[in-house]
Design a protein around this motif. Structure first.
Motif, PDB file in Angstrom:
ATOM      1  N   ASN A 163      62.820  44.674  48.522  1.00  0.00           N
ATOM      2  CA  ASN A 163      62.818  45.255  49.847  1.00  0.00           C
ATOM      3  C   ASN A 163      63.925  46.298  49.856  1.00  0.00           C
ATOM      4  OD1 ASN A 163      63.948  45.572  52.525  1.00  0.00           O
ATOM      5  ND2 ASN A 163      62.659  43.874  53.172  1.00  0.00           N
ATOM      6  N   GLU A 256      65.130  39.214  53.837  1.00  0.00           N
ATOM      7  CA  GLU A 256      63.875  38.493  53.618  1.00  0.00           C
ATOM      8  C   GLU A 256      64.054  36.987  53.646  1.00  0.00           C
ATOM      9  OE1 GLU A 256      61.037  39.643  53.568  1.00  0.00           O
ATOM     10  OE2 GLU A 256      61.042  41.715  52.865  1.00  0.00           O
TER      11      GLU A 256
ATOM     12  N   LYS B  79      53.037  36.993  57.159  1.00  0.00           N
ATOM     13  CA  LYS B  79      54.450  36.616  57.060  1.00  0.00           C
ATOM     14  C   LYS B  79      55.012  36.960  55.695  1.00  0.00           C
ATOM     15  CE  LYS B  79      54.855  32.734  60.211  1.00  0.00           C
ATOM     16  NZ  LYS B  79      54.853  31.264  60.232  1.00  0.00           N
ATOM     17  N   GLU B  80      54.135  36.939  54.682  1.00  0.00           N
ATOM     18  CA  GLU B  80      54.646  37.103  53.328  1.00  0.00           C
ATOM     19  C   GLU B  80      54.728  38.552  52.880  1.00  0.00           C
ATOM     20  OE1 GLU B  80      52.552  34.515  50.685  1.00  0.00           O
ATOM     21  OE2 GLU B  80      54.018  32.942  51.108  1.00  0.00           O
ATOM     22  N   THR B  81      54.444  39.486  53.773  1.00  0.00           N
ATOM     23  CA  THR B  81      54.612  40.877  53.364  1.00  0.00           C
ATOM     24  C   THR B  81      56.090  41.250  53.449  1.00  0.00           C
ATOM     25  OG1 THR B  81      54.182  41.516  55.617  1.00  0.00           O
ATOM     26  CG2 THR B  81      52.342  41.700  54.089  1.00  0.00           C
ATOM     27  N   THR B  82      56.432  42.307  52.742  1.00  0.00           N
ATOM     28  CA  THR B  82      57.803  42.777  52.760  1.00  0.00           C
ATOM     29  C   THR B  82      58.154  43.289  54.142  1.00  0.00           C
ATOM     30  OG1 THR B  82      57.569  43.402  50.472  1.00  0.00           O
ATOM     31  CG2 THR B  82      59.384  44.384  51.665  1.00  0.00           C
ATOM     32  N   TYR B  83      59.349  42.956  54.607  1.00  0.00           N
ATOM     33  CA  TYR B  83      59.758  43.376  55.943  1.00  0.00           C
ATOM     34  C   TYR B  83      60.204  44.826  55.915  1.00  0.00           C
ATOM     35  CZ  TYR B  83      62.295  43.800  60.262  1.00  0.00           C
ATOM     36  OH  TYR B  83      62.717  44.224  61.476  1.00  0.00           O
ATOM     37  N   GLU B  84      59.568  45.636  56.722  1.00  0.00           N
ATOM     38  CA  GLU B  84      60.056  46.994  56.839  1.00  0.00           C
ATOM     39  C   GLU B  84      59.970  47.417  58.304  1.00  0.00           C
ATOM     40  OE1 GLU B  84      58.977  50.628  54.045  1.00  0.00           O
ATOM     41  OE2 GLU B  84      59.868  48.900  53.087  1.00  0.00           O
ATOM     42  N   PRO B  89      54.881  48.209  54.586  1.00  0.00           N
ATOM     43  CA  PRO B  89      55.837  48.737  53.627  1.00  0.00           C
ATOM     44  C   PRO B  89      55.263  49.908  52.834  1.00  0.00           C
ATOM     45  CG  PRO B  89      55.058  46.576  52.963  1.00  0.00           C
ATOM     46  CD  PRO B  89      54.580  46.799  54.344  1.00  0.00           C
TER      47      PRO B  89
END
Lengths: 380, 159, 199
Positions: A163, A256, B79-84, B89
């Motif tokens: 990330n 994360e 929920k399991e995607t990268t947080y952006e 993302p």
């Protein structure tokens, strides 16, 4: 291993040895009794650190609230005092989210690598006269060496999250802790030079004879300020909380993380703050020593200082004084958080490399010169 | 300070140890390397170090396995995607970060090594003479030269 | 063999395994970042071995310098210029691998013969305060090496700064995988509503 020596062996409060003797008395094998005798004070220390973290979280939220004219947590426990424990329990049962793109091994290992050095460093912190888990001769150098592992954990967490925010946060955490490690080490070196020992017990003992007047803060004012600033930066707290600056990096290297893994980061942050506070009080405020030497009080009150009652009383006083001093530094850190604005990364690095490092070198030379010149006053 | 040895039958006094140490460091003795009889561990307090290392390693292991037992399992794909910050993302997490990070780490390595050299000096300072003081002055002066060089060359600039 | 000695032997075996297996992992792992993290693990194992040799100060210095500084530097460097080694010779007996193997074998033979040749001294006992002893020796018989070491450090830093200040911006190869990309696990179809996935 030198299994014949107990951690508390050289002192009047030989807790581990007493437990070991007690256990051999009820028929346990000698080795097992020894290990258990060593393990019991350690469990006490680990539990105290956890309690200390809960109290620090409460203190932080309560005092932060008061500084902002609100109440902070008030409901759970006495005046919200076990709010931290409740939060921990909540995080324990929270579901654990690992991003699909993350590196599963490093993602799990990251928080563990951050927290193990923090707990391990409590080994050489004296909580009172003779109340130290292991008085190894490298003492304070042990803490500095072991705590240099933590940036690796931050980098690991930042990289493995895959990330952008996390990677930047991890890099910043590592760079920041590198930059402030040298001034921190140099200010510790000046203290080491005065007490001519790396052992933490010896450093405190050197500050005992005249009570408050022998504390190193008076003879090391520059070193004390350098230590405070560097320690604040090393613990990554505001105004040096760039690695997790919420307005730019979301939450830095733990963006994360959720559930227990996040709780480990949180725990290590506060355990680290308490560790730094204890270090500051050991190095500069005379650790367990009361402002007026206890022997002097005993003489004044006409009590024999060798009686068991007085010994126990002095030990309890020592622990209380240590905790109070550490609390003072925790409070100072919270005060700094709500007083000073967050620095920019270039300001942070400039402060570390172009101000603190030269001043710390100068302080070291000054100390050496003074010891060389006035051995009776400065030389330990 | 009395020297203590791990096992009582090895008890020597300080002068005997000194003799033994100097005789072994100056000329190699004719003994074999490592048998369990002569492996002497003399540092005191490291039994506690070992146990406390195991204990502090157990803290995260226990915490993580305890939570694994009781927490709910199974997350959703979202929920399991990268947080952006709430949007999808973009690209990979690899970003061209500033080479300055590397420069600071580079300068740090040098200064770190030098401070390690200063620890024995500081600890033994009151037992060393004026000569050691002067020598350490020279050492620190070289350190200052290194700092000035790095400063002038812009290795400490964040640009 | 007493309890203390058996603890020592067990620690020695564990630490040696940690160092050897870790080192093998550093060489064999495909991901450079994983190798670098594993290298830190190897360094910690070495520090443990130093403790077993009664060198507590050296052990702590090993952790401070190698784990805390050198390993971080290596990680920074890898993360800065990381690229996937694409193409190239992937055979086991490629010229590059053969030369490397020959060099390593030669080094191994050289080191082991020199270790074998030395009549090792008994480790009788060491003074308890190793740090002060090092300090006294450093400013006594090893004064000249100590000062030369500081000049060496200065020179190495000057050299490193000169080298590092040249531009080295990693170029992204066309069509290749972007540097520092983790192997991507299959992404779930995000167009459907969130469903429970098995981990």
């Amino acid at each position: 291993m030198a299994w014949t020596t107990f951690p508390f062996a050289q002192t009047n409060t030989d807790i581990g040895g007493t437990i070991a003797k007690l256990l051999t008395g009820i028929g346990l094998p000698a080795e097992l009794a020894l290990v258990l005798g060593l393990l019991t004070p350690m469990l006490v220390v680990v539990l105290s650190v956890l309690t200390g973290v809960i109290m620090a979280v409460w203190g932080e939220r309560n005092w932060s609230g008061r500084m902002q004219q609100r109440w902070g947590p008030t409901i759970i426990g006495l005046g919200g005092s076990i709010q931290g424990a409740a939060d921990g329990l909540k995080l324990l049962v929270k579901e654990d989210i690992m991003p699909v793109k993350a590196d599963p091994w490093l993602f799990t290992l990251g928080p563990a690598i951050v927290i193990i050095p923090v707990f391990f460093s409590y080994l050489v912190i004296p909580f009172g006269q003779g109340m130290i888990l292991s008085d190894i001769s490298i003492g304070i150098f042990f803490i500095i060496a072991i705590s240099s592992i933590s940036p690796i954990g931050a980098l690991m967490a930042g990289y493995s999250s895959n990330n952008k925010y996390a990677l930047l946060g991890g890099l910043r955490a590592a760079a920041q802790s590198l930059s402030y490690e040298i001034p921190l080490a140099l200010s510790v070196l000046a203290v080491v030079m005065m007490s001519s020992s790396l052992g933490t017990t010896e450093i405190v003992r050197q500050q005992e004879p005249l009570g408050i007047f022998s504390w190193y803060i008076w003879r090391q004012p520059i070193g004390f300020i350098i230590f405070l600033i560097s320690a604040l930066a090393e613990t990554e707290r505001a105004p040096f909380d760039l690695p997790e600056a919420e307005s730019e990096l979301v939450a830095g290297h733990h963006t994360e993380y959720s559930g227990m893994k996040f709780a480990l980061f949180y725990l290590s942050e506060y355990a680290n703050l308490i560790l730094a506070s204890l270090m500051a009080s050991v190095l500069f405020l005379g650790g367990w020593s009361f402002p007026i030497p206890v022997e002097m009080i005993a003489k004044f009150a006409g009590i024999d200082p060798t009686t068991p009652v007085f010994q126990v009383g002095a030990a309890l006083l020592g622990i209380t004084v240590t905790i109070l001093k550490a609390t003072f530094f925790v409070f100072l850190a919270i005060l700094a958080r709500w007083t000073l604005p967050r620095v920019r990364i270039d300001q942070l690095l400039n402060l570390g490399w172009k101000f603190l490092l030269p001043v710390a070198l100068f302080n070291l030379l000054l100390t050496a010169t003074f010891i060389q010149g006035y051995r009776s006053f400065f030389g330990g | 300070m009395p020297y203590r040895l791990a096992t009582p039958e090895h008890s020597l006094d300080a002068t005997q140890i000194r003799e033994a140490v100097s005789s072994t460091t100056m000329g190699y003795t004719e003994e074999v390397l490592w048998t369990s009889q002569n492996a002497v561990f003399v540092l005191s307090g490291y039994d506690a170090v070992l146990i406390f290392l195991l204990l502090s390693t157990a803290v995260p292991i226990l915490a993580l396995s305890l939570s694994k037992l009781i927490r709910p399992k199974g997350a959703s794909a979202f929920k399991e995607t990268t947080y952006e910050s709430g949007i999808d993302p973009r690209g990979d997490s690899w970003i061209q970060f500033n080479i300055r990070y590397y420069m600071f780490a580079l300068v740090f390595v040098v200064f770190d090594v030098e401070t390690v050299f200063l620890y024995p000096w500081a600890a033994a300072f009151n037992q060393l003479g004026l000569l050691a003081f002067v020598e350490a002055l020279i050492f620190i002066a070289i350190l200052v030269i290194a700092l000035v060089y790095a400063w002038r060359k812009g290795a400490l600039e964040w640009t | 063999m007493g309890f203390a000695e058996s603890v020592q032997v067990v620690s020695f075996v564990i630490l040696t395994a940690m160092v050897l297996l870790g080192a093998a992992g550093v060489v064999l792992l495909r991901s450079m970042v994983h190798s670098a993290f594993l290298l830190g693990f190897v360094f910690v194992g070495m520090a443990g071995l130093y403790v077993l040799l009664n060198a507590d100060f050296v052990a702590a210095a090993q952790i401070l310098i190698y784990v805390g500084a050198v390993n971080v530097l290596i990680l920074f460097a890898i993360m800065l210029v990381n690229r996937k080694i694409t193409g190239g010779d992937n055979r086991i007996l490629s010229p590059r691998n053969t030369v490397t193997a020959a060099l390593c074998a030669g080094l191994f033979v050289l080191l082991s013969s020199s270790i074998w040749g030395v009549k090792w001294a008994y480790q009788t006992a060491a003074p308890l305060d190793t740090v002060k002893e090092i300090g006294k020796r450093l400013f006594g018989e090893f004064l000249l090496p100590f000062e030369i070491a500081s000049i060496l450090l200065l020179i190495s830093m000057v050299g490193a700064i000169i080298l590092a200040q040249r531009e080295f911006v990693p170029e992204i190869e066309e069509g290749g995988v972007e540097p520092l990309a983790l192997p991507e696990r299959p992404r779930e179809d995000e167009t459907v509503l969130p469903t429970t996935v098995k981990r």
